[in-house]
Design a protein around this motif. Structure first.
Motif, PDB file in Angstrom:
ATOM      1  N   TYR A  70       0.812  -1.212   0.000  1.00  0.00           N
ATOM      2  CA  TYR A  70       0.000   0.000   0.000  1.00  0.00           C
ATOM      3  C   TYR A  70       0.850   1.269   0.000  1.00  0.00           C
ATOM      4  O   TYR A  70       1.797   1.391   0.771  1.00  0.00           O
ATOM      5  CB  TYR A  70      -0.917   0.047   1.225  1.00  0.00           C
ATOM      6  CG  TYR A  70      -1.699   1.332   1.312  1.00  0.00           C
ATOM      7  CD1 TYR A  70      -2.783   1.552   0.487  1.00  0.00           C
ATOM      8  CD2 TYR A  70      -1.318   2.341   2.186  1.00  0.00           C
ATOM      9  CE1 TYR A  70      -3.494   2.743   0.540  1.00  0.00           C
ATOM     10  CE2 TYR A  70      -2.016   3.543   2.239  1.00  0.00           C
ATOM     11  CZ  TYR A  70      -3.099   3.730   1.408  1.00  0.00           C
ATOM     12  OH  TYR A  70      -3.787   4.906   1.457  1.00  0.00           O
ATOM     13  N   MET A  71       0.470   2.185  -0.873  1.00  0.00           N
ATOM     14  CA  MET A  71       1.036   3.533  -0.856  1.00  0.00           C
ATOM     15  C   MET A  71      -0.118   4.496  -1.093  1.00  0.00           C
ATOM     16  O   MET A  71      -0.922   4.296  -2.004  1.00  0.00           O
ATOM     17  CB  MET A  71       2.105   3.737  -1.914  1.00  0.00           C
ATOM     18  CG  MET A  71       2.652   5.156  -1.863  1.00  0.00           C
ATOM     19  SD  MET A  71       4.140   5.416  -2.803  1.00  0.00           S
ATOM     20  CE  MET A  71       5.277   4.366  -1.971  1.00  0.00           C
ATOM     21  N   LYS A  72      -0.169   5.530  -0.287  1.00  0.00           N
ATOM     22  CA  LYS A  72      -1.232   6.524  -0.394  1.00  0.00           C
ATOM     23  C   LYS A  72      -1.201   7.185  -1.769  1.00  0.00           C
ATOM     24  O   LYS A  72      -0.142   7.517  -2.291  1.00  0.00           O
ATOM     25  CB  LYS A  72      -1.053   7.578   0.699  1.00  0.00           C
ATOM     26  CG  LYS A  72      -2.131   8.621   0.728  1.00  0.00           C
ATOM     27  CD  LYS A  72      -1.880   9.608   1.851  1.00  0.00           C
ATOM     28  CE  LYS A  72      -2.895  10.723   1.812  1.00  0.00           C
ATOM     29  NZ  LYS A  72      -2.587  11.754   2.799  1.00  0.00           N
ATOM     30  N   THR A  73      -2.391   7.391  -2.353  1.00  0.00           N
ATOM     31  CA  THR A  73      -2.520   8.065  -3.637  1.00  0.00           C
ATOM     32  C   THR A  73      -2.440   9.569  -3.427  1.00  0.00           C
ATOM     33  O   THR A  73      -3.202  10.117  -2.628  1.00  0.00           O
ATOM     34  CB  THR A  73      -3.866   7.702  -4.301  1.00  0.00           C
ATOM     35  OG1 THR A  73      -3.924   6.282  -4.461  1.00  0.00           O
ATOM     36  CG2 THR A  73      -4.023   8.381  -5.645  1.00  0.00           C
ATOM     37  N   ILE A 145       6.669  -0.113  -4.470  1.00  0.00           N
ATOM     38  CA  ILE A 145       5.216   0.026  -4.480  1.00  0.00           C
ATOM     39  C   ILE A 145       4.838   1.264  -5.288  1.00  0.00           C
ATOM     40  O   ILE A 145       5.464   2.306  -5.158  1.00  0.00           O
ATOM     41  CB  ILE A 145       4.670   0.193  -3.040  1.00  0.00           C
ATOM     42  CG1 ILE A 145       5.100  -0.960  -2.146  1.00  0.00           C
ATOM     43  CG2 ILE A 145       3.160   0.326  -3.047  1.00  0.00           C
ATOM     44  CD1 ILE A 145       4.795  -0.730  -0.672  1.00  0.00           C
ATOM     45  N   ASN A 146       3.796   1.142  -6.101  1.00  0.00           N
ATOM     46  CA  ASN A 146       3.195   2.287  -6.782  1.00  0.00           C
ATOM     47  C   ASN A 146       1.814   2.511  -6.190  1.00  0.00           C
ATOM     48  O   ASN A 146       1.079   1.554  -5.951  1.00  0.00           O
ATOM     49  CB  ASN A 146       3.036   2.034  -8.284  1.00  0.00           C
ATOM     50  CG  ASN A 146       4.344   2.093  -9.020  1.00  0.00           C
ATOM     51  OD1 ASN A 146       5.377   2.438  -8.460  1.00  0.00           O
ATOM     52  ND2 ASN A 146       4.318   1.735 -10.279  1.00  0.00           N
ATOM     53  N   SER A 147       1.448   3.758  -5.989  1.00  0.00           N
ATOM     54  CA  SER A 147       0.095   4.059  -5.522  1.00  0.00           C
ATOM     55  C   SER A 147      -0.889   3.851  -6.673  1.00  0.00           C
ATOM     56  O   SER A 147      -0.497   3.730  -7.835  1.00  0.00           O
ATOM     57  CB  SER A 147       0.006   5.509  -5.042  1.00  0.00           C
ATOM     58  OG  SER A 147       0.049   6.400  -6.140  1.00  0.00           O
ATOM     59  N   ALA A 148      -2.141   3.875  -6.327  1.00  0.00           N
ATOM     60  CA  ALA A 148      -3.181   3.920  -7.347  1.00  0.00           C
ATOM     61  C   ALA A 148      -3.181   5.330  -7.909  1.00  0.00           C
ATOM     62  O   ALA A 148      -2.411   6.180  -7.454  1.00  0.00           O
ATOM     63  CB  ALA A 148      -4.530   3.598  -6.711  1.00  0.00           C
TER      64      ALA A 148
END
Length: 168
Positions: A70-73, A145-148
């Motif tokens: 998870y990474m914050k968008t 990780i890539n965010s949405a």
């Protein structure tokens, strides 16, 4: 999201950061079998599990859980015309090492524009056409990780210096 358990009157959702030993209770859900973790730790591998309950009785749970990176968008906070293009500004994401900026015109697919350092929170697109409407979105990344990304914020480009005289 999880499958409904017959006889359950509520569910308890737990999570832990990968590597942690204990589970942390997030919430109880009475209606439905879905949950959105709004304040999830940024840039971490998170593991979730759910316990079905009925009164004082509870089900067993998946001790391994289901994992999610998870990474914050980043939220786009402002889009405005400047002399040489459109300036896009966003909220920084704590775990980001860089941001990827995308653009699309009406009924077009997303196009990669550039990647910028996490020290930046804005980008000016100088390849725009006056009078055309564009939408912008930003993704955070940290190498693992890539965010949405969001559906994008539309903006019609009118050059800042497009008024040259006012008639009397």
């Amino acid at each position: 999201k999880w499958k409904e358990v017959k006889g359950a009157d509520r569910y308890t959702v737990y999570y832990k950061v990968d590597g942690d030993k204990g589970w942390t209770r997030i919430t109880h859900i009475k209606d439905g079998c879905t949950f959105l973790h709004k304040n999830a730790p940024d840039g971490k591998k998170l593991i979730y599990t759910v316990v079905a309950r009925n009164g004082s009785f509870c089900s067993s749970y998946d001790k391994k859980g289901i994992s999610l990176d998870y990474m914050k968008t980043p939220a786009v906070t402002d889009i405005c015309s400047v002399i040489n293009g459109i300036k896009v500004t966003w909220e920084k994401t704590e775990a980001a090492k860089s941001y990827i900026i995308y653009r699309r015109g009406a009924k077009e697919k997303w196009t990669y524009l550039t990647s910028v350092s996490s020290k930046k929170s804005s980008y000016t697109d100088t390849t725009v056409i006056p009078g055309k409407t564009y939408a912008y979105t930003v993704r955070a990344e940290n190498g693992q990780i890539n965010s949405a990304y969001t559906s994008g914020k539309p903006y019609r480009y009118i050059p800042e210096n497009s008024i040259t005289s006012i008639g009397t």
